[in-house]
Design an enzyme around this catalytic site. Sequence first.
Site, PDB file in Angstrom:
ATOM      1  N   GLU A 209       0.878  -1.175   0.000  1.00 55.60           N
ATOM      2  CA  GLU A 209       0.000   0.000   0.000  1.00 55.60           C
ATOM      3  C   GLU A 209       0.911   1.219   0.000  1.00 55.60           C
ATOM      4  O   GLU A 209       1.439   1.615   1.040  1.00 55.60           O
ATOM      5  CB  GLU A 209      -0.910  -0.019   1.246  1.00 55.60           C
ATOM      6  N   CYS A 243      -2.118   9.545   2.479  1.00 58.40           N
ATOM      7  CA  CYS A 243      -1.715   8.924   1.213  1.00 58.40           C
ATOM      8  C   CYS A 243      -2.702   9.211   0.090  1.00 58.40           C
ATOM      9  O   CYS A 243      -2.329   9.282  -1.068  1.00 58.40           O
ATOM     10  CB  CYS A 243      -1.560   7.421   1.395  1.00 58.40           C
TER      11      CYS A 243
HETATM   12  P1  NAD Z   1       8.342   4.815   4.621  1.00 54.62           P
HETATM   13  O1  NAD Z   1       8.315   3.981   3.400  1.00 54.62           O
HETATM   14  O2  NAD Z   1       9.463   5.753   4.798  1.00 54.62           O
HETATM   15  O3  NAD Z   1       8.310   3.903   5.921  1.00 54.62           O
HETATM   16  C1  NAD Z   1       7.384   2.862   6.114  1.00 54.62           C
HETATM   17  C2  NAD Z   1       8.037   1.794   6.975  1.00 54.62           C
HETATM   18  O4  NAD Z   1       9.177   1.294   6.315  1.00 54.62           O
HETATM   19  C3  NAD Z   1       8.469   2.262   8.348  1.00 54.62           C
HETATM   20  O5  NAD Z   1       8.026   1.313   9.310  1.00 54.62           O
HETATM   21  C4  NAD Z   1       9.991   2.284   8.269  1.00 54.62           C
HETATM   22  O6  NAD Z   1      10.593   1.862   9.474  1.00 54.62           O
HETATM   23  C5  NAD Z   1      10.296   1.277   7.185  1.00 54.62           C
HETATM   24  N1  NAD Z   1      11.522   1.581   6.427  1.00 54.62           N
HETATM   25  C6  NAD Z   1      12.013   2.791   6.093  1.00 54.62           C
HETATM   26  N2  NAD Z   1      13.161   2.667   5.383  1.00 54.62           N
HETATM   27  C7  NAD Z   1      13.394   1.335   5.261  1.00 54.62           C
HETATM   28  C8  NAD Z   1      14.410   0.552   4.630  1.00 54.62           C
HETATM   29  N3  NAD Z   1      15.436   1.132   3.968  1.00 54.62           N
HETATM   30  N4  NAD Z   1      14.336  -0.798   4.695  1.00 54.62           N
HETATM   31  C9  NAD Z   1      13.306  -1.392   5.340  1.00 54.62           C
HETATM   32  N5  NAD Z   1      12.326  -0.707   5.960  1.00 54.62           N
HETATM   33  C10 NAD Z   1      12.351   0.634   5.925  1.00 54.62           C
HETATM   34  O7  NAD Z   1       6.917   5.559   4.634  1.00 54.62           O
HETATM   35  P2  NAD Z   1       6.389   6.594   5.673  1.00 54.62           P
HETATM   36  O8  NAD Z   1       7.259   7.814   5.616  1.00 54.62           O
HETATM   37  O9  NAD Z   1       6.176   5.944   6.982  1.00 54.62           O
HETATM   38  O10 NAD Z   1       4.940   6.929   5.069  1.00 54.62           O
HETATM   39  C11 NAD Z   1       4.761   7.828   4.029  1.00 54.62           C
HETATM   40  C12 NAD Z   1       4.523   7.143   2.712  1.00 54.62           C
HETATM   41  O11 NAD Z   1       3.580   6.109   2.887  1.00 54.62           O
HETATM   42  C13 NAD Z   1       3.923   8.040   1.670  1.00 54.62           C
HETATM   43  O12 NAD Z   1       4.487   7.741   0.430  1.00 54.62           O
HETATM   44  C14 NAD Z   1       2.459   7.691   1.674  1.00 54.62           C
HETATM   45  O13 NAD Z   1       1.759   7.970   0.499  1.00 54.62           O
HETATM   46  C15 NAD Z   1       2.520   6.228   1.950  1.00 54.62           C
HETATM   47  N6  NAD Z   1       1.288   5.760   2.558  1.00 54.62           N
HETATM   48  C16 NAD Z   1       0.496   4.924   1.860  1.00 54.62           C
HETATM   49  C17 NAD Z   1      -0.715   4.503   2.409  1.00 54.62           C
HETATM   50  C18 NAD Z   1      -1.644   3.576   1.689  1.00 54.62           C
HETATM   51  O14 NAD Z   1      -2.569   3.079   2.332  1.00 54.62           O
HETATM   52  N7  NAD Z   1      -1.467   3.313   0.429  1.00 54.62           N
HETATM   53  C19 NAD Z   1      -1.079   4.970   3.668  1.00 54.62           C
HETATM   54  C20 NAD Z   1      -0.232   5.827   4.334  1.00 54.62           C
HETATM   55  C21 NAD Z   1       0.963   6.215   3.788  1.00 54.62           C
END
Ligand code: NAD
Length: 456
Positions: A209, A243
């Site tokens: 997602e 999002c």
């Molecule tokens: P992110 O991808 O930075 O982080 C999400 C998770 O991934 C966190 O738990 C983090 O610890 C982990 N993570 C970060 N870097 C990593 C790596 N290198 N290796 C493994 N894991 C890692 O996202 P965010 O900043 O938490 O959220 C924002 C993004 O999420 C936006 O792009 C937004 O659109 C999207 N989002 C999507 C939905 C949806 O339902 N489609 C909902 C909310 C947010």
Amino acid sequence: MEYYKLIEEQRRFFEGGKTRSIAFRKEQLQKLRDLLTENEKELAQAIYRDLRKSEMEAVSGEILPLISEIDFHLKKLDGWAKPKSVRQNLLSLPSKNEVRRVPFGVTLIIGAWNYPVNLLLMPLIGAISGGNCSVLKPSEIAPTTSAVLRKIMNSTFDRQYITVVEGGVEVNKELLDLPFDKIFFTGSSRVGKIVMEKAAKKLIPVTLELGGKSPAVVHKDADIKTAARRIAWGKYMNAGQICIAPDFVLVHDEVKAEFVTQVKKAVKKFYGKNPQTSDDYGRIINQQHFQRIEKLLIGVNLLHGGDLEASENYVAPTVIDGVDWEHPVMKEEIFGPIMPIMTYGDHKPPSQLLRAIPTPLALYIFAENEKFIDQTIENTPHGGTCVNDVIMQIINPNLPFGGAGSSGMGQYHGKYSFECFTRPHAIMRRRIWPDPSFRYPPFGKKLFLLKKLFLR
Ligand code: NAD
């Protein structure tokens, strides 16, 4: 090692067969429901500490949708889980055929920080309904909520069934190296790719997602005042950190001026003359994101807002224009309260412009002309649509929620959540008799007869 032991424990619990029982699953859903109602205040306070989200937004946007999803699952689960008989075909005669939905096993659910409770527990509802065990990893970027979630979840559920582990990127990396049976990830497209790469090594199915730049198209025949009000509501809620927030507006050039006037009016009405003092206006999650958003404002033309206060990560509700599709604000997901206004004219339909951006999660269209609406939907790749409103498409559990292309893969909510956490399992039952020799060698002229039968 610690996590490896944890999933071994969960696997043993899963193999014990307890989660196969529908009564057990319903009991756990009810437990989750009780936990949410009993801890609503503490959760809302934690969300406020992390995001300065008002209680109204925290409860209505995070907790109530979870309760309503649980109620929906409690009502529908028996029907969804029932094995479905399917017809036999000519070749399988005589046989009895059915499809059962079976759980994956031990699942990993990774959440994002912008809706730190909802985005972690909404998929969990599907995981429970489907009969799985789960390890949950809330986002470290909303640390207060993460700690509260761990405390209340781990004191409610047995570790071998459902458990919350806290941590940042390093913990995530460790978890992604483990042999889970299914991974459900919410976050950025950048990390989504890392998750999928890791999962591919072990052939673990994933649901991703992700995000993207969701456009709001405003046609010249739209009700401009309502369009402006609804788009402003969806854009500035949670300070734009949603999002499915409308990322930018693509408005017909004949109605641009009126649209901008109406957005300004709506913002004043929602948050007063100075949104910084409004109880209903949020803040950017941290300094890093604040600085990222600040940079996006370089070289733009401010139509409204633009005020920044670094000491409290405040970015005013902002409307801009004067940018082209190559400007950084149009190249990445904004995830903040900046609304770029782009235009289109009669010579080029909006879908032609929108096809050039990576596939977004949502598409919003404000228009009256049905043909225009249908053509825009059909010709613009995206995850889900809402016509004449924004964000509301996610509140109906009968609709799937999920992205396409770079905004993700797989759907959830309602029945789609149950399906997301189960796989269809085919069962054919045959008898020992009859056993005609037709399929066994020697084949002789059997292929000729077979073709006669099938290529009639
Ligand atoms: P992110 O991808 O930075 O982080 C999400 C998770 O991934 C966190 O738990 C983090 O610890 C982990 N993570 C970060 N870097 C990593 C790596 N290198 N290796 C493994 N894991 C890692 O996202 P965010 O900043 O938490 O959220 C924002 C993004 O999420 C936006 O792009 C937004 O659109 C999207 N989002 C999507 C939905 C949806 O339902 N489609 C909902 C909310 C947010």
